[in-house]
Design an enzyme around this catalytic site. Sequence first.
Site, PDB file in Angstrom:
ATOM      1  N   ASP A  13       0.809  -1.231   0.000  1.00  0.00           N
ATOM      2  CA  ASP A  13       0.000   0.000   0.000  1.00  0.00           C
ATOM      3  C   ASP A  13       0.834   1.268   0.000  1.00  0.00           C
ATOM      4  OD1 ASP A  13      -2.246  -1.682   0.243  1.00  0.00           O
ATOM      5  OD2 ASP A  13      -1.995  -1.721   2.409  1.00  0.00           O
ATOM      6  N   LYS A  16       2.357   2.137  -5.049  1.00  0.00           N
ATOM      7  CA  LYS A  16       3.164   1.654  -6.174  1.00  0.00           C
ATOM      8  C   LYS A  16       2.433   1.820  -7.511  1.00  0.00           C
ATOM      9  CE  LYS A  16       3.557  -2.441  -4.245  1.00  0.00           C
ATOM     10  NZ  LYS A  16       3.007  -2.232  -2.900  1.00  0.00           N
ATOM     11  N   GLY A  40      -3.645  -4.638  -4.574  1.00  0.00           N
ATOM     12  CA  GLY A  40      -4.617  -3.669  -5.084  1.00  0.00           C
ATOM     13  C   GLY A  40      -3.839  -2.432  -5.482  1.00  0.00           C
ATOM     14  N   HIS A  41      -3.544  -2.294  -6.771  1.00  0.00           N
ATOM     15  CA  HIS A  41      -2.736  -1.165  -7.238  1.00  0.00           C
ATOM     16  C   HIS A  41      -3.676  -0.115  -7.824  1.00  0.00           C
ATOM     17  CE1 HIS A  41       1.069  -3.884  -7.422  1.00  0.00           C
ATOM     18  NE2 HIS A  41       0.621  -3.650  -6.209  1.00  0.00           N
ATOM     19  N   GLN A 225       2.724  -6.135  -2.877  1.00  0.00           N
ATOM     20  CA  GLN A 225       2.971  -6.110  -1.438  1.00  0.00           C
ATOM     21  C   GLN A 225       4.252  -5.311  -1.147  1.00  0.00           C
ATOM     22  OE1 GLN A 225       2.210  -9.616  -2.721  1.00  0.00           O
ATOM     23  NE2 GLN A 225       0.161  -8.801  -2.635  1.00  0.00           N
TER      24      GLN A 225
HETATM   25  P1  IMP Z   1      -2.389 -12.832   2.089  1.00  0.00           P
HETATM   26  O1  IMP Z   1      -1.385 -12.315   1.121  1.00  0.00           O
HETATM   27  O2  IMP Z   1      -3.813 -12.644   1.645  1.00  0.00           O
HETATM   28  O3  IMP Z   1      -2.101 -14.245   2.506  1.00  0.00           O
HETATM   29  O4  IMP Z   1      -2.290 -11.952   3.430  1.00  0.00           O
HETATM   30  C1  IMP Z   1      -1.140 -11.987   4.285  1.00  0.00           C
HETATM   31  C2  IMP Z   1      -0.854 -10.607   4.844  1.00  0.00           C
HETATM   32  O5  IMP Z   1      -0.414  -9.750   3.811  1.00  0.00           O
HETATM   33  C3  IMP Z   1      -2.070  -9.904   5.453  1.00  0.00           C
HETATM   34  O6  IMP Z   1      -1.634  -9.116   6.542  1.00  0.00           O
HETATM   35  C4  IMP Z   1      -2.559  -9.001   4.344  1.00  0.00           C
HETATM   36  O7  IMP Z   1      -3.280  -7.891   4.821  1.00  0.00           O
HETATM   37  C5  IMP Z   1      -1.228  -8.590   3.734  1.00  0.00           C
HETATM   38  N1  IMP Z   1      -1.318  -8.224   2.319  1.00  0.00           N
HETATM   39  C6  IMP Z   1      -1.387  -9.059   1.263  1.00  0.00           C
HETATM   40  N2  IMP Z   1      -1.404  -8.370   0.117  1.00  0.00           N
HETATM   41  C7  IMP Z   1      -1.331  -7.079   0.453  1.00  0.00           C
HETATM   42  C8  IMP Z   1      -1.262  -5.876  -0.327  1.00  0.00           C
HETATM   43  O8  IMP Z   1      -1.266  -5.872  -1.554  1.00  0.00           O
HETATM   44  N3  IMP Z   1      -1.181  -4.724   0.394  1.00  0.00           N
HETATM   45  C9  IMP Z   1      -1.132  -4.705   1.750  1.00  0.00           C
HETATM   46  N4  IMP Z   1      -1.173  -5.798   2.501  1.00  0.00           N
HETATM   47  C10 IMP Z   1      -1.269  -6.977   1.857  1.00  0.00           C
END
Ligand code: IMP
Length: 423
Positions: A13, A16, A40-41, A225
């Site tokens: 977040d 990017k 989520g870009h 991420q």
């Molecule tokens: P997962 O990737 O859905 O397994 O989530 C694992 C952790 O990564 C959680 O804390 C999510 O909120 C975080 N997370 C996964 N993708 C994103 C992203 O694109 N932005 C921010 N946090 C993310």
Amino acid sequence: MTTSCVTGLLWGDEGKGKIIDLLAADADYVVRYGGGHNAGHTLVHDGERLVLHLVPCGIRRPDVINVIANGVVVDPFHLARELDALRGHGFAIELGENLLISERCHVILPLHLHLDAAAESMRGDGKLGTTGRGIGPAYADRATRLGLRMGDLIRPDSLRVALDRQLAQKNPMLTSFGAEPVDRDGLLEELIELGDGFRVGILDTGHVLREAVAQNKRILLEGAQGVLLDVDHGTYPYVTSSNASTCGIAPGTGLAPATIGTIHGVVKAYSTRVGEGPFPTELSGDTADRLRTAGNEFGSTTGRPRRCGWFDTVAVNYARAVSGTTDLVITNLDVLSGFDPLPVCVAYDIGGERVDRFPAFDLQAVKPIYEELPGFTEDITGVRRFDDLPENARNYIRALEGFVGVRAGVISIGPGRDQVIRR
Ligand code: IMP
């Protein structure tokens, strides 16, 4: 070196999407190399906020070839919906032309979403706060060699074998959670239909990218991420399941590590985190609420309120070193207008000792040591030159550059495409 990367330096977040869209003006290819539709870009398109989850952020540029490379886990149901939605917004997306999907991408099946939810509920108080998109279970299947790949979707015989292998393990598991077992024939039919729709876009993207490098094409790698969510280098176990840092580029694309040149490390002028896990500079109360409201800090994938805190130079320095950041990008500077002073974490207090190294364990127990910098009150969203920023805003940026040891070549001062200062 014509290959560069945009990576998030904290927990995702960082903004990017907008930066990739900006840098894509000078790219031939924009390539996602990891994660899935947990990302989520966000772009602002024709005044409207648009969130891309799987499709790379080069899609707004007509001459860019967008690649979903092999390190990405693809939910084909979601991809079909995302493509429909983007086409509905007027984007010209031609599979096999401006959007390529690696045949080696692992597939997220609906059952992975069930398993993600079940794993979270079994963790109880220790839940990770995943996005619930089935990311972890799909990567787990890749590691245990049970996964289906996008190339299987266009090969019904191999799909049948892979699905049977998968369901032999997963159906008993699902029933033990009280969930319905998967109807194999129904799912098979749906996957074959989806595969038919994607067929012309599913190919060997590793080969395409290596050829592109050989021809000196400009490749921009789109990190998802952030470094602190990297499964190896992040705040384990509160991480995602892939190598979200730049170390995921080679395995996630099929490009050799030595091909990567500039690395743009993106970080907000403050910090946020969504989901569970340690966050040393996290704020609570009024200041957190003000920051969340000013920065519209709500998750672009799940809508969850983001946790907010001050800039953490210990964490950013660690992420800079792990990712090999050569250029810093600072986003959301405008959000800090009206906050005075601006505390910046310069070290951690661990059991009474001052430490400037990011620890692998017990991060929840560290106490941030702050230095306070004077804030600014002006609205800076219309500024386009660094020298036109208020003095305290310039000093804040210079201080962060000093702490991190890398120059900020791009500073974002609003969500719009043009709200950027380049130096
Ligand atoms: P997962 O990737 O859905 O397994 O989530 C694992 C952790 O990564 C959680 O804390 C999510 O909120 C975080 N997370 C996964 N993708 C994103 C992203 O694109 N932005 C921010 N946090 C993310």
